[in-house]
Write a protein that holds these residues in place. Structure first.
Motif, PDB file in Angstrom:
ATOM      1  N   ARG A  35       1.016  -1.231   0.039  1.00 23.41           N
ATOM      2  CA  ARG A  35      -0.066   0.175   0.114  1.00 23.41           C
ATOM      3  C   ARG A  35       0.800   1.337  -0.016  1.00 23.41           C
ATOM      4  O   ARG A  35       0.511   2.231  -0.474  1.00 23.41           O
ATOM      5  CB  ARG A  35      -0.802  -0.094   1.201  1.00 23.41           C
ATOM      6  CG  ARG A  35      -1.790  -1.193   0.950  1.00 23.41           C
ATOM      7  CD  ARG A  35      -3.190  -1.081   2.027  1.00 23.41           C
ATOM      8  NE  ARG A  35      -3.881   0.164   1.879  1.00 23.41           N
ATOM      9  CZ  ARG A  35      -4.853   0.643   0.934  1.00 23.41           C
ATOM     10  NH1 ARG A  35      -5.250  -0.320  -0.179  1.00 23.41           N
ATOM     11  NH2 ARG A  35      -5.393   1.754   1.155  1.00 23.41           N
ATOM     12  N   LEU A  36       2.094   1.345   0.682  1.00 24.65           N
ATOM     13  CA  LEU A  36       2.795   2.465   0.840  1.00 24.65           C
ATOM     14  C   LEU A  36       4.305   1.960   0.915  1.00 24.65           C
ATOM     15  O   LEU A  36       4.797   1.395   1.788  1.00 24.65           O
ATOM     16  CB  LEU A  36       2.654   3.355   2.065  1.00 24.65           C
ATOM     17  CG  LEU A  36       3.585   4.363   2.272  1.00 24.65           C
ATOM     18  CD1 LEU A  36       3.394   5.417   0.889  1.00 24.65           C
ATOM     19  CD2 LEU A  36       3.381   5.091   3.348  1.00 24.65           C
ATOM     20  N   PRO A  37       5.113   1.820  -0.148  1.00 26.92           N
ATOM     21  CA  PRO A  37       6.399   1.180  -0.334  1.00 26.92           C
ATOM     22  C   PRO A  37       7.232   1.897   0.596  1.00 26.92           C
ATOM     23  O   PRO A  37       7.209   3.192   0.810  1.00 26.92           O
ATOM     24  CB  PRO A  37       6.891   1.551  -1.795  1.00 26.92           C
ATOM     25  CG  PRO A  37       5.599   1.534  -2.610  1.00 26.92           C
ATOM     26  CD  PRO A  37       4.656   2.262  -1.554  1.00 26.92           C
ATOM     27  N   GLY A  64      -2.309   4.229   3.405  1.00 29.27           N
ATOM     28  CA  GLY A  64      -1.698   4.855   2.371  1.00 29.27           C
ATOM     29  C   GLY A  64      -1.778   4.182   0.927  1.00 29.27           C
ATOM     30  O   GLY A  64      -2.329   3.028   1.049  1.00 29.27           O
ATOM     31  N   THR A  65      -1.674   4.855  -0.074  1.00 34.88           N
ATOM     32  CA  THR A  65      -1.680   4.042  -1.420  1.00 34.88           C
ATOM     33  C   THR A  65      -0.567   4.872  -2.376  1.00 34.88           C
ATOM     34  O   THR A  65      -0.101   5.956  -1.779  1.00 34.88           O
ATOM     35  CB  THR A  65      -3.063   4.560  -2.138  1.00 34.88           C
ATOM     36  OG1 THR A  65      -3.599   5.986  -2.156  1.00 34.88           O
ATOM     37  CG2 THR A  65      -4.068   3.617  -1.293  1.00 34.88           C
ATOM     38  N   PHE A  66      -0.174   4.158  -3.137  1.00 38.26           N
ATOM     39  CA  PHE A  66       0.433   4.719  -4.442  1.00 38.26           C
ATOM     40  C   PHE A  66       0.079   4.578  -5.638  1.00 38.26           C
ATOM     41  O   PHE A  66      -0.722   3.629  -5.925  1.00 38.26           O
ATOM     42  CB  PHE A  66       1.999   4.391  -4.085  1.00 38.26           C
ATOM     43  CG  PHE A  66       2.320   3.025  -4.270  1.00 38.26           C
ATOM     44  CD1 PHE A  66       2.930   2.629  -5.627  1.00 38.26           C
ATOM     45  CD2 PHE A  66       1.776   2.016  -3.628  1.00 38.26           C
ATOM     46  CE1 PHE A  66       3.099   1.436  -5.997  1.00 38.26           C
ATOM     47  CE2 PHE A  66       2.257   0.802  -4.052  1.00 38.26           C
ATOM     48  CZ  PHE A  66       2.649   0.410  -5.311  1.00 38.26           C
ATOM     49  N   HIS A  67       0.786   5.304  -6.613  1.00 34.98           N
ATOM     50  CA  HIS A  67       0.296   4.853  -8.067  1.00 34.98           C
ATOM     51  C   HIS A  67       1.763   4.501  -8.781  1.00 34.98           C
ATOM     52  O   HIS A  67       2.785   5.051  -8.475  1.00 34.98           O
ATOM     53  CB  HIS A  67      -0.140   6.022  -8.918  1.00 34.98           C
ATOM     54  CG  HIS A  67      -0.598   5.900  -9.841  1.00 34.98           C
ATOM     55  ND1 HIS A  67       0.153   5.878 -11.375  1.00 34.98           N
ATOM     56  CD2 HIS A  67      -1.794   5.549 -10.565  1.00 34.98           C
ATOM     57  CE1 HIS A  67      -0.428   5.807 -12.257  1.00 34.98           C
ATOM     58  NE2 HIS A  67      -1.726   5.367 -11.977  1.00 34.98           N
ATOM     59  N   GLU A  68       1.596   3.458  -9.476  1.00 34.52           N
ATOM     60  CA  GLU A  68       2.845   2.788 -10.142  1.00 34.52           C
ATOM     61  C   GLU A  68       3.652   4.069 -10.927  1.00 34.52           C
ATOM     62  O   GLU A  68       4.703   3.913 -11.032  1.00 34.52           O
ATOM     63  CB  GLU A  68       2.784   1.870 -10.981  1.00 34.52           C
ATOM     64  CG  GLU A  68       2.066   0.626 -10.131  1.00 34.52           C
ATOM     65  CD  GLU A  68       3.058  -0.521  -9.654  1.00 34.52           C
ATOM     66  OE1 GLU A  68       4.091  -0.357 -10.538  1.00 34.52           O
ATOM     67  OE2 GLU A  68       2.812  -1.082  -8.946  1.00 34.52           O
ATOM     68  N   VAL A  69       3.041   5.001 -11.683  1.00 31.53           N
ATOM     69  CA  VAL A  69       3.705   6.056 -12.528  1.00 31.53           C
ATOM     70  C   VAL A  69       3.718   7.238 -11.738  1.00 31.53           C
ATOM     71  O   VAL A  69       4.833   7.732 -11.897  1.00 31.53           O
ATOM     72  CB  VAL A  69       2.867   6.087 -13.738  1.00 31.53           C
ATOM     73  CG1 VAL A  69       3.448   7.079 -14.733  1.00 31.53           C
ATOM     74  CG2 VAL A  69       2.753   4.701 -14.706  1.00 31.53           C
TER      75      VAL A  69
END
Length: 123
Positions: A35-37, A64-69
């Motif tokens: 979810r959050l590297p 948390g979250t993230f977007h690959e790009v």
């Protein structure tokens, strides 16, 4: 070529508390890496240090979250700075009017933007 990217993406949820006996900034992440590297946590810390402006706090990242790009260290630094400023406003250490500058940050009790009256003249 523009592929419709929205710019830096960063999202996390944090709880702020007074610091322990050592003072300073204590940061702990309880968010799974999918979810959050972990690579973004130092950027969150750097942003928090800037946003808190020397005020000590214990901060727990709970989601948390993230977007690959679109996610980047830069985006998480900005998010950390806004979260730090929001914590100061919420604690009454910055004036409530400062909340208007925090467009992407939310917290319980965030002052709502002032609504313009219909027909009011714009400056």
């Amino acid at each position: 070529m523009n592929i419709g990217a929205c710019g830096p993406y960063a999202h996390f949820v944090a709880q702020f508390e007074p610091p322990g006996a050592g003072g300073g900034l204590e940061l702990l992440s309880a968010v799974p890496e999918d979810r959050l590297p972990a690579e973004f946590v130092p950027s969150v810390r750097a942003g928090l240090l800037d946003g808190l402006n020397g005020v000590a706090a214990a901060v727990l990242l709970t989601d948390g979250t993230f977007h690959e790009v679109d996610s980047s260290e830069y985006g998480y630094t900005i998010a950390g700075r806004e979260a730090g400023r929001a914590a100061l406003i919420g604690a009454g250490l910055l004036p409530a009017e400062e909340a208007e500058a925090l467009r992407w940050t939310t917290w319980p009790g965030k002052p709502r933007p002032k609504k313009r009256r219909k027909g009011a003249e714009r400056r």
